[in-house]
Each structure stands twice: as structure tokens, then as C-alpha cells.
Design a protein around this motif. Structure first.
Motif, PDB file in Angstrom:
ATOM      1  N   ALA A 158       0.832  -1.201   0.000  1.00  0.00           N
ATOM      2  CA  ALA A 158       0.000   0.000   0.000  1.00  0.00           C
ATOM      3  C   ALA A 158       0.870   1.257   0.000  1.00  0.00           C
ATOM      4  CB  ALA A 158      -0.935   0.003   1.197  1.00  0.00           C
ATOM      5  N   VAL A 159       1.917   1.244   0.797  1.00  0.00           N
ATOM      6  CA  VAL A 159       2.820   2.397   0.844  1.00  0.00           C
ATOM      7  C   VAL A 159       3.532   2.565  -0.500  1.00  0.00           C
ATOM      8  CG1 VAL A 159       4.931   3.284   1.916  1.00  0.00           C
ATOM      9  CG2 VAL A 159       3.128   2.329   3.332  1.00  0.00           C
ATOM     10  N   LYS A 185       1.164   4.067  -2.983  1.00  0.00           N
ATOM     11  CA  LYS A 185       0.917   5.477  -2.662  1.00  0.00           C
ATOM     12  C   LYS A 185       2.090   6.342  -3.114  1.00  0.00           C
ATOM     13  CE  LYS A 185       0.631   8.597   1.208  1.00  0.00           C
ATOM     14  NZ  LYS A 185       1.120   8.760   2.562  1.00  0.00           N
ATOM     15  N   SER A 221       2.347   6.468  -6.970  1.00  0.00           N
ATOM     16  CA  SER A 221       1.285   7.272  -7.592  1.00  0.00           C
ATOM     17  C   SER A 221       1.513   8.762  -7.368  1.00  0.00           C
ATOM     18  CB  SER A 221      -0.082   6.856  -7.065  1.00  0.00           C
ATOM     19  OG  SER A 221      -0.196   7.136  -5.687  1.00  0.00           O
ATOM     20  N   GLU A 222       2.046   9.130  -6.201  1.00  0.00           N
ATOM     21  CA  GLU A 222       2.357  10.545  -5.968  1.00  0.00           C
ATOM     22  C   GLU A 222       3.429  11.031  -6.937  1.00  0.00           C
ATOM     23  OE1 GLU A 222       3.383  11.439  -1.959  1.00  0.00           O
ATOM     24  OE2 GLU A 222       1.415  10.867  -1.180  1.00  0.00           O
ATOM     25  N   SER A 230       6.582  11.981   2.126  1.00  0.00           N
ATOM     26  CA  SER A 230       5.717  10.868   2.533  1.00  0.00           C
ATOM     27  C   SER A 230       6.506   9.761   3.203  1.00  0.00           C
ATOM     28  CB  SER A 230       4.982  10.292   1.323  1.00  0.00           C
ATOM     29  OG  SER A 230       4.082  11.225   0.811  1.00  0.00           O
TER      30      SER A 230
END
Length: 124
Positions: A45-46, A49, A52-53, A97
Motif C-alpha cells: 500500500a505504501v 501510494k 502514484s504521488e 511521505s
């Protein structure tokens, strides 16, 4: 007769305790596997994320550069500059992040707004 009955109960009790210990051990192994799977899902998941950023920042930079070139006639410089800025913004977002770069402290952000507000009041 009672002696053999009592011995069989003790044997049965020992057998049941052995089975219980085995099941508890299997359950503990299952819990460890579940925790490992949950940790793996969290890692995926990380990763999604963060990627995608980064990709979003690069795409936005490229799109804005294309639009600038299209309407201002600055081809290919708008695309090159804004694509590089999008890349830098994507790297910065990923590093923030991931916790490698701290985001601005709220006090610093408030100081920046206060300076901007004073400049606006002085000019008006």
C-alpha cells in the motif's frame, strides 16, 4: 478395576494436553503468518501510494508544460522546464511521505502567512 480406569483417564488427559499444545503451537504459527501477510500488504500500500504521488507530479508537470507550449508558442521549453519541475515536485512529495524530509513546521508556515499579510496591508 478402578486402578485401570484411573490410568486410562490419566493417559487420556496426557494425550489431550499434547493435542492442545500442538494446536496452540499451530495457531501461533498461523498468527505469525497472518501478521507477516498484513505487514506485506501494508508495504504494498505504501509503495503504491508513493509511486502514484511521483507519477502524478510528473504527469501534471508534463501536461502544464504541453499546455503552455500549445497556447504561448514556447515549444519545447515550457514542456522541458515544467516536466523537470514536476519531477522535482514528485521526488519531494515521495521524500516527505517516506519521512526523509520534514514538512514545514506550522510556526514557519504561520510566519510566512503573517509576512504576506503585512505586505498586502502595506500595499493596500
Amino acid at each position: 478395576m478402578q486402578g485401570s480406569g484411573k490410568e486410562s483417564l490419566e493417559e487420556r488427559l496426557q494425550r489431550l494436553e499434547a493435542e492442545l499444545a500442538e494446536r496452540r503451537r499451530d495457531e501461533a504459527d498461523g498468527d505469525a503468518a497472518d501478521e507477516k501477510a498484513a505487514e506485506s500488504r501494508k508495504g504494498y500500500a505504501v509503495a503504491v501510494k508513493l509511486s502514484s504521488e511521483f507519477v502524478a507530479a510528473v504527469i501534471v508537470g508534463a501536461l502544464l508544460g504541453y499546455l503552455l507550449d500549445r497556447f504561448a508558442g514556447t515549444a519545447p521549453w515550457g514542456m522541458i522546464v515544467l516536466l523537470l519541475l514536476g519531477f522535482c515536485a514528485g521526488v519531494l512529495n515521495v521524500m516527505r511521505s517516506a519521512g526523509m524530509v520534514a514538512s514545514p513546521h506550522p510556526v514557519d508556515r504561520m510566519a510566512g502567512r503573517d509576512a504576506g499579510d503585512k505586505a498586502n496591508k502595506d500595499s493596500g
